[in-house]
Design an enzyme around this catalytic site. Structure first.
Site: not given
Lengths: 786, 349
Positions: B203, B177, B217
């Site tokens: 991920r 993240h 993100q």
């Protein structure tokens, strides 16, 4: 509960407990009721079928039934014509129709679990408890609503019915009803029957055990089996079912050992020894390592602590006495063991999240109670409780002003206090606006003021918090030249007709190797991912080229011309540090430079189109790049240049080597440029040098020079620009062919001569041009074209 | 002579009617109005006639000459007009032919969405900062209250990176993240800050229409004295309205992220069905767009900010989700498949 189902789900979700699904059992059972089998006769025309008469209270229909287990006296689920069922064979929803089976009319149906949608069991009919009231709606007896709640990892207390009930109680101000735990204890002291030795207390803060003798192993009562099934568990036998039931109810995993199989009646909680292994309940032999916590008897491991029991001490039909374990294990230890053996269980999933060490006792006592009540057992007196990890939890000093400071919402102290108390917190006023809050033992996730603020907020409801805009002055911003440059460069390349792409950062070694003609690795060995999802995505890219070439190849089927660029990181390994991430630009072109047109012939993009697009962008960044003939392993020799700014190489441009193009199964030629943006950055946007507008007109002369084929344009321009009065030079033609001698080429220039202080005369210009020509002749052998 | 003149007039006018171009007209003019023309001849011969005849014939000759001249002028005008029309018609363009094609480049749809998000927050006084995609466990997890063995680690399936640490203390990973940037940036800054931190994240995840192992993100962080959850709500509400429409409603619910307390899940009412329930929002009427919360006091301490003095909020959102929702893109794998037939659909306006 008085709250409607959907409202309850919404309130729970607002408080952080979102129901992923809400299943209603018996929602469609309006034509199904409890029946009493009064007569079973053979079917006149079929051996396997029987005629069953069912008393419903107001009528006594007869149906044809094929179930082997139907018998007189049973209470069963009877479906009348029109009932909505699941087809026992196809599993699809179906509506019961009147039927004549082998010549006999069937006035309804006796249902299996599968037909009722309760389970997949279609081996026989569902037999209801003997005390089920005849004629009652089945929904009243077995109907239920199941909230499948997604519990966040911080709330292991909510992995239990009691945990959820506490939340519902706080959210709805309804009183909480906990099971009353009391059971008759035998005369024999548990301490006389078993002993517990916690050798590794760092991994086991608490170990409680109880012993039940004279148990009769058998099936659990219907209600218990049904509740287990509703909770997603499979009923096994009364002892195992009770441990699972208490786990669902209290959230504490329990384990029942066959007491007779424990050597020396002893439990030893210790790390596994080198070379030990354990055959778990699923029959797999698991090699253990010295970091794994096991439950052992005096001789050998009998369970993996918090993960799974061992086959050697498993409860069986023959079991008459059990030792019940209710313990607390260190969450990291359980997590690592379960992960290392790849055997996550309902138990490990709970232990991993960190259960309260206060939980084992009530859970153990509840299980003992059920063993006595449902397995006919005799509970030994007392429990064994080894609690080396006992720690006091000091109260949290909590100023009422914290809710205002963190939530921006004014709440009266009384309200804060009552919300916390509804959740089981003990609140005392230490000062008028200062609370001293005792955290209930089951709330392992609460340790400081901010946690209490969340408790208040989620029960009051986040929707009650006001909405404001920060009114403090905007903090000073630090400029980020790299970010602005990337942004501008992206816009400029897009304006130059190139499509931006973003490609995967991970690549295979082979992918990188394809960027060289002989499939050598370009540059250093890339950094590797330890657990790659596939070999395609195993290494951190050290170049943007391979993906760009891959996407050129992939799009060639659908396009006549492709121009792509990417700005992204490449990653170079560094010793004992994170890789060096370098912001890189790579562009590639293939095929028609423009869409087909009726006005111009289709022209394939070439080296100069790539150079033009890049140069246009660089010029707008205020960067003047030079292109110096060079070699690059992935580019075609003779069609490759270093991009140089103020003497420093910042990148490379050229035609992709035909073998490389082939390596990517692409059609060529492909032209490519690549720039290290961090090397470009110091030169970008370095200010504008304003010059006043010229006051005197320029004199324009055209000049065609004939030179050897090997003479570079740049060497001519460098000489020309060196002369005074030359304000601008433009090349407008390059020719080689019949009109010039073999081995020569002609370059035609337009030259602007201009003086800042007077209008130039022909003589002045001629003089400069004469000297220019002799310089060009002596240095480059250039002659004016006749 | 009078008869001759009358006859001449008839003949000349018949001829003139047949003339259609300037060359013939000029021939006609020479023939009937030139020096050697019959009418000029007649005028010259008038002197040989008797006075009375001269007067009659003279008048008629002049009348015929004037008539010829005016017919000529009229005819000339007519022909010029016709020729002009012809020439104009020949030069008329087919305005529907395609213009010269210019090469068209476009921004990748992720870049477009990323820029839009950043622009909204820039206008609210947030500064953009970027950082590394390969991270230490410390920044990605430990400093964010997710120590080794923490159950919340399951929320981020991790791609680990080969790294042999001589002290066996550090492990390396692809950041799961953008939140590590909170810690990284605050190692160099003092409050007050308002930051947004966009970037790639990774991920360990099998791909399908809704899951991709690489995605983007945008992280947000604001720390100051007196920042409250009401400010968080206001800021994100403003963001939702600017991104998804001024009539959007936002829903804030309790959620759990280890590095914030209280934690928030933010959803907007579905902009397709206006909250009625449809396929886009899976019938719920709401679309979850981001996770957020008040910066956890332990995280503030790690940023060397006293949690008794400073407070702040943080948020993080997936970027691909925005164009997916907005354009109804059915498969996230299109984004980095880079099929031009996909990419060319996004104009970026």
């Amino acid at each position: 509960m008085t709250l409607p189902r959907d409202d309850l789900a919404r309130r729970l979700a607002q408080a952080g407990l979102e129901a992923g699904s809400v299943e209603i059992i018996g929602g469609q059972w309006d034509k199904i009721q409890v029946g009493h089998v009064t007569e079973v006769k053979p079917h006149p025309n079929a051996d396997r079928l029987r005629l069953v008469t069912v008393a419903l209270g107001d009528r006594m229909p007869t149906v044809v039934c094929g179930a082997p287990n139907v018998a007189v006296g049973q209470k069963i689920a009877f479906a009348s014509v029109g009932a909505k069922l699941v087809d026992g064979h196809t599993g699809q929803p179906a509506t019961l129709k009147p039927a004549k089976i082998r010549g006999v009319v069937s006035e309804g149906m006796v249902c299996s679990e599968k037909e009722l949608g309760l389970s997949g069991d279609h081996t026989g009919i569902l037999v209801l408890p003997a005390d089920a009231p005849v004629g009652a709606a089945l929904a009243d007896l077995l109907g239920d609503t199941i909230f499948d709640i997604e519990v966040t990892p911080n709330r292991p207390d909510c992995l239990s019915v009691i945990g959820i009930a506490r939340e519902v109680s706080a959210l709805t101000s309804q009183p909480l009803h906990l099971p009353q735990i009391a059971y008759k204890e035998g005369r024999e002291q548990v301490s006389g029957l078993a002993s517990v030795d916690v050798v590794d207390p760092d991994l086991c803060p608490r170990y409680c055990a109880g012993v039940i003798t004279n148990v009769k192993i058998g099936p659990s009562p219907e209600w218990l089996q049904r509740r287990l099934q509703a909770g997603g568990m499979r009923p096994i036998n009364n002892v195992v079912d009770i441990t699972n039931y208490v786990m669902l109810e209290h959230g504490q995993p329990l384990h029942a050992f066959d007491y007779a199989k424990l050597t020396d009646r002893k439990i030893v909680v210790r790390r596994a020894r080198q070379g030990e292994s354990l055959t778990s309940l699923d029959g797999v032999e698991r090699p253990l390592n010295c970091e794994m916590l096991v439950i052992a008897d005096s001789r050998r491991p009998v369970a993996l602590a918090g993960v799974m029991g061992g086959a050697n001490s498993e409860v069986s039909e023959a079991t008459t006495a059990v030792l019940l374990e209710s313990a607390n294990f260190k969450r990291e230890s359980v997590r690592e063991t379960a992960a290392a053996l790849n055997m996550r269980s309902e138990a490990s999933a709970r232990f991993e999240k960190g259960l309260s060490p206060e939980l084992p006792v009530p859970a153990l006592r509840r299980a003992m109670q059920l063993m006595v009540e449902l397995a006919g057992g005799e509970a030994a007196s007392g429990i064994i409780d080894v609690y080396p990890g006992k720690r006091e939890r000091p109260p949290i000093l909590f100023p009422a002003s914290e809710t205002k400071r963190l939530l921006g919402m004014e709440l009266p102290v009384e309200k804060i206090k009552s919300v916390l108390e509804s959740l089981g917190f003990g609140v005392e006023m230490a000062a008028p606006a200062q609370m001293s809050v005792n955290v209930p033992w089951w709330r392992t996730d609460v340790s400081q003021g901010a946690d209490l603020v969340e408790e208040v907020a989620r029960i009051v409801g986040y929707d009650q918090i006001p909405t404001t805009i920060m009114d403090a002055p905007i903090p000073p911003l630090e400029p980020s030249p790299l970010l602005s440059m990337k942004r501008t460069l992206t816009d400029l390349l897009v304006a130059a007709g190139m499509q931006e792409v973003i490609t995967y950062s991970l690549i295979s070694l082979e992918g990188l190797k394809r960027t060289t003609p002989d499939l050598d690795l370009p540059g250093p060995k890339p950094v590797r991912v330890s657990n790659p999802m596939s070999r395609e995505h195993e290494y951190l890219r050290t170049s943007l080229r391979p993906r760009l070439l891959f996407h050129i190849a992939q799009n060639q089927r659908f396009e006549e011309g492709i121009k792509l660029f990417e700005i992204g990181h490449v990653y170079y390994p560094r010793h004992s540090d994170l890789p060096q991430e370098v912001e890189t630009l790579c562009g590639a072109m293939w095929g028609l430079k423009q869409e087909m047109s009726w006005r111009t012939k289709p022209m394939p993009a070439d080296f100069y189109d790539a150079k033009g697009a890049l140069d246009a962008a660089l010029v707008r960044l205020g960067v003047e790049a030079k292109y110096v003939k060079a070699e690059d392993v992935g580019l075609r020799s003779g069609a490759c240049a270093d991009i140089v700014v103020r003497g420093l190489k910042i990148g490379v441009i050229g035609e992709v080597h035909p073998k490389v193009v082939e390596n990517f199964d692409a059609a060529g030629p492909v032209f490519l440029f690549e720039i290290d943006l961090e090397k470009l950055l110091p030169h970008a946007g370095t200010g504008v040098e304003y010059k006043p507008l010229p006051r005197f007109p320029a004199t324009v002369r055209d000049m065609a020079l004939v030179v050897d084929l090997g003479v570079q344009y740049q060497s001519i321009v460098d000489i020309v620009q060196d002369f005074p009065l030359v304000s601008r030079v433009a090349l407008f033609d390059v020719y080689s062919g019949e009109q010039v001698p073999r081995g020569k080429k002609s370059l035609a220039f337009r030259i602007w001569y201009q003086s800042p202080d007077h209008t130039l005369t022909d003589e002045e210009v001629n003089g400069v041009q004469q000297r220019m020509l002799s310089a060009l002749e002596s240095k480059l052998g250039a002659v004016l074209r006749a | 002579m009078i008869d001759k003149l009358s006859q001449l007039k008839t003949v000349a006018e018949t001829e003139l009617n047949a003339v259609t171009d300037t060359r013939r007209l000029e021939e006609w003019r020479v023939r009937y109005l030139g020096k050697k023309s019959a009418i000029m001849q007649a005028l010259r011969e008038l002197s040989s006639l008797s006075l009375e005849e001269r007067r009659k014939a003279g008048a008629l000759a002049n009348e015929v000459k004037d008539a010829f001249e005016s017919s000529y002028k009229q005819k000339l005008e007519g022909i010029k007009q016709a020729e002009l029309e012809l020439a104009t018609a020949a030069k008329a363009l087919d305005v529907t032919l395609p213009g010269q094609p210019e090469s068209l480049g476009r921004l990748h749809p992720t870049t477009q969405a990323m820029r839009e998000v950043c622009q909204v927050f820039t206008s609210l006084g947030f500064e953009t900062v970027e950082g590394p995609e390969v991270e230490w466990d410390y920044y990605n997890f430990e400093a964010l209250n997710i120590p080794k063995g923490h159950p919340a680690r399951d929320m981020w399936a991790t791609l680990w990176v080969d790294f042999a640490d001589p002290e066996k203390q550090r492990s390396m990973l692809m950041r799961t993240h953008t939140s590590p940037m909170q810690i990284r940036t605050m190692e160099k800054r003092r409050p007050p800050v308002r930051l947004i931190m966009p970037g790639k994240t990774y991920r360990y995840e099998a791909t399908d229409v809704r899951h991709e192992w690489m995605f983007h993100q945008v992280e947000g962080l604001a720390i100051d004295k007196n920042i409250t959850m009401a400010d968080l709500k206001g800021t994100l509400f403003e963001f939702a309205r600017r991104m998804f429409g001024a009539d959007r409603k936002a829903r804030f619910r309790c959620d759990y992220f280890p590095f914030v307390e209280p934690g928030v899940e933010v959803a907007i009412d579905c902009f397709i069905c206006k909250g009625q329930g449809c396929r886009l929002c899976s019938g719920s009427g709401w679309i979850e767009i981001l996770g957020a919360g008040m910066v956890h006091p332990d995280v503030l301490r790690r940023m060397d900010c006293d949690p008794a003095v400073y407070s702040g909020f943080a948020f993080g959102m997936g970027v691909e989700r925005i164009p997916m929702l907005r354009y109804g893109i059915e498969d996230i794998r299109h984004f980095y498949g880079n099929d031009l037939r996909f990419l060319k659909q996004f104009w970026g306006f």
